[in-house]
Design a protein around this motif. Structure first.
Motif, PDB file in Angstrom:
ATOM      1  N   CYS A  84       0.838  -1.197   0.000  1.00  0.00           N
ATOM      2  CA  CYS A  84       0.000   0.000   0.000  1.00  0.00           C
ATOM      3  C   CYS A  84       0.875   1.251   0.000  1.00  0.00           C
ATOM      4  CB  CYS A  84      -0.878  -0.019   1.243  1.00  0.00           C
ATOM      5  SG  CYS A  84      -1.894   1.445   1.436  1.00  0.00           S
ATOM      6  N   HIS A  96      -0.694  -2.168   5.836  1.00  0.00           N
ATOM      7  CA  HIS A  96      -1.765  -2.769   5.051  1.00  0.00           C
ATOM      8  C   HIS A  96      -1.363  -4.052   4.329  1.00  0.00           C
ATOM      9  CE1 HIS A  96      -4.727   0.852   4.910  1.00  0.00           C
ATOM     10  NE2 HIS A  96      -4.480   0.397   6.121  1.00  0.00           N
ATOM     11  N   CYS A 122      -4.612  -1.218  -3.336  1.00  0.00           N
ATOM     12  CA  CYS A 122      -4.587  -1.812  -1.995  1.00  0.00           C
ATOM     13  C   CYS A 122      -5.950  -2.411  -1.680  1.00  0.00           C
ATOM     14  CB  CYS A 122      -4.222  -0.760  -0.956  1.00  0.00           C
ATOM     15  SG  CYS A 122      -4.307  -1.386   0.733  1.00  0.00           S
ATOM     16  N   CYS A 125      -7.566  -0.339   1.467  1.00  0.00           N
ATOM     17  CA  CYS A 125      -7.984   1.058   1.416  1.00  0.00           C
ATOM     18  C   CYS A 125      -8.166   1.589   0.000  1.00  0.00           C
ATOM     19  CB  CYS A 125      -6.998   1.940   2.191  1.00  0.00           C
ATOM     20  SG  CYS A 125      -5.419   2.135   1.354  1.00  0.00           S
TER      21      CYS A 125
HETATM   22 ZN   LIG Z   1      -3.886   0.513   1.958  1.00  0.00          ZN
END
Ligand SMILES: [Zn+2]
Length: 417
Positions: A84, A96, A122, A125
């Protein structure tokens, strides 16, 4: 030859110059096999006074002995590892998580709908992902639980992004003035780990040499100022990595992945097809027939198909080449080149720069053919894994991992079902 693990503990800071032309002396996080070999060769000469046949066999014959790099952790992240953009790092660090994009790259390459396949973001997110480079230690038997080596004495990674390709730009990932010794030099965890490949004779000779030096060698630059005193230990032999079942498993999972309807590739029959990847954890020094630097493993392994030229999309390399009665094609990968700078220790003069294929480079191939051809291909891959590829193999370059489990285990981003 067997592979023995090497543990190195720093007893004073270790400085290794990155760039002799620079005013700054940037250190690095790992030490080339060239320097480990040089330090042991120097110790040998101090003890024996001259180069003899034993010296030649130990330090110049790559069928007897090879010296790998010393790194902060056991494994090198492949160039296909990414994370990420906003919360980079392995999950274990509260970030992440890490994913690997090799199989996605292969899918994009083979898919007729490649322009409609988005690049990965990602999974937690939705931010972009960026390449992650450096080193990691797989947890025993399960590298899905591995953690990046991080400590204050080995600084954080900085990755340059090439804006046009969104891959790692040619750059230095770790910068530091010198590697600092750990707080407890007698503690159990070594500062750097590596390997030496040696036959039984060379292994015995190295043990004798290291013990004659009381396990102390000097590595890197600024040695006269007390830098680079290292306690070194040649440890147990590591298990071999040739595992045909694991390779077959890797292949069948990749083929199943490529069969997903969104790619429109269609069914690749696992009984006819074998997919594999060659990953270069220590990088490689490859040259073509005219001794020009190249990034194509086909220049070092005569039976591999060539990587199609970017300038010539219609090139016949796209169709692969005949191997063992089947067809073998290059189907994707990530590589970049890296300049190797060097000093000629004997003359105290700069050595000509060489271009190397970067550490972590990956090349994926797809074989279609019968079962006899497949068995023969496994034998060829065993040979590549045992022998390595390219030049300067006794300085650790050209080590090859066939179908690295990392690409399979990190297909899904960590922590994402
Ligand atoms: Zn992320």
């Amino acid at each position: 030859m067997k592979r023995y693990s090497v543990a190195a503990s720093l007893l004073s800071p270790l400085a290794v110059k990155r760039d002799r032309q620079s005013e700054r002396s940037e250190g690095i996080s790992s030490v080339l096999g060239t320097l480990l070999r040089g330090a042991l060769a120097q110790a040998y000469l101090q003890e024996h006074g001259e180069t003899d046949e034993r010296f030649r066999r130990l330090f110049q014959d790559e069928t007897t002995c090879r010296f790998g790099p010393l790194d902060p952790a056991h494994s090198t992240l492949p160039l296909t590892a990414c994370t990420c953009k906003r919360y980079p790092g392995f999950l274990a660090d509260g970030q992440h998580g890490v994913a690997d994009i090799l199989w996605n790259r292969v899918a994009r390459r083979l898919s007729p709908a490649r322009d409609r396949i988005g690049w990965q973001t990602c999974a937690r997110c939705g931010e972009d992902v960026k390449p992650l480079s450096g080193f990691y230690t797989p947890a025993s038997g399960n590298s899905a639980a591995c953690a990046a080596r991080s400590s204050t004495r080995v600084v954080a990674a900085h990755v340059g992004i090439d804006r046009t390709t969104s891959t790692a730009a040619e750059s230095i990932f770790f910068t530091l003035e010198a590697l600092e010794p750990g707080p407890d030099p007698h503690g159990s965890a070594p500062d750097l780990v590596g390997w030496i490949d040696a036959d039984d004779w060379a292994h015995g000779q190295l043990l004798k040499l290291i013990s004659a030096e009381d396990s102390m060698i000097t590595l890197g630059h600024a040695r006269t100022r007390g830098y680079g005193r290292v306690r070194i230990e040649l440890r147990e032999a590591l298990p071999g990595t040739e595992d045909h079942d694991a390779r077959e498993h890797w292949s069948s999972e990749l083929l199943a992945f490529l069969g997903r309807p969104e790619f429109g590739i269609g069914h690749l029959d696992p009984s006819r097809c074998l997919a594999f990847a060659l990953t270069l954890p220590t990088g490689a020094v490859l040259v073509d027939d005219l001794l020009r630097a190249t990034q194509d493993p086909a220049d070092a392994v005569e039976w591999l198909p060539r990587i199609p030229s970017v300038d010539d999309p219609g090139s016949s390399a796209r169709d692969g080449r005949e191997v063992e009665g089947g067809i073998l094609r290059w189907v994707g990968g990530v590589t970049r080149h890296e300049r190797l700078r060097g000093w000629n220790a004997a003359h105290g003069l700069p050595r000509q720069d060489e271009w190397a294929v970067a550490r972590g480079s990956v090349f994926a191939y797809l074989f279609e053919g019968g079962s006899d051809g497949r068995a023969a291909l496994h034998d060829r891959l065993d040979q590549v894994e045992r022998q390595g590829i390219g030049l300067r193999r006794n300085e650790g370059f050209g080590d090859v991992v066939v179908s690295d489990a990392f690409h399979r285990e990190y297909l899904r981003q960590e922590g994402h079902p």
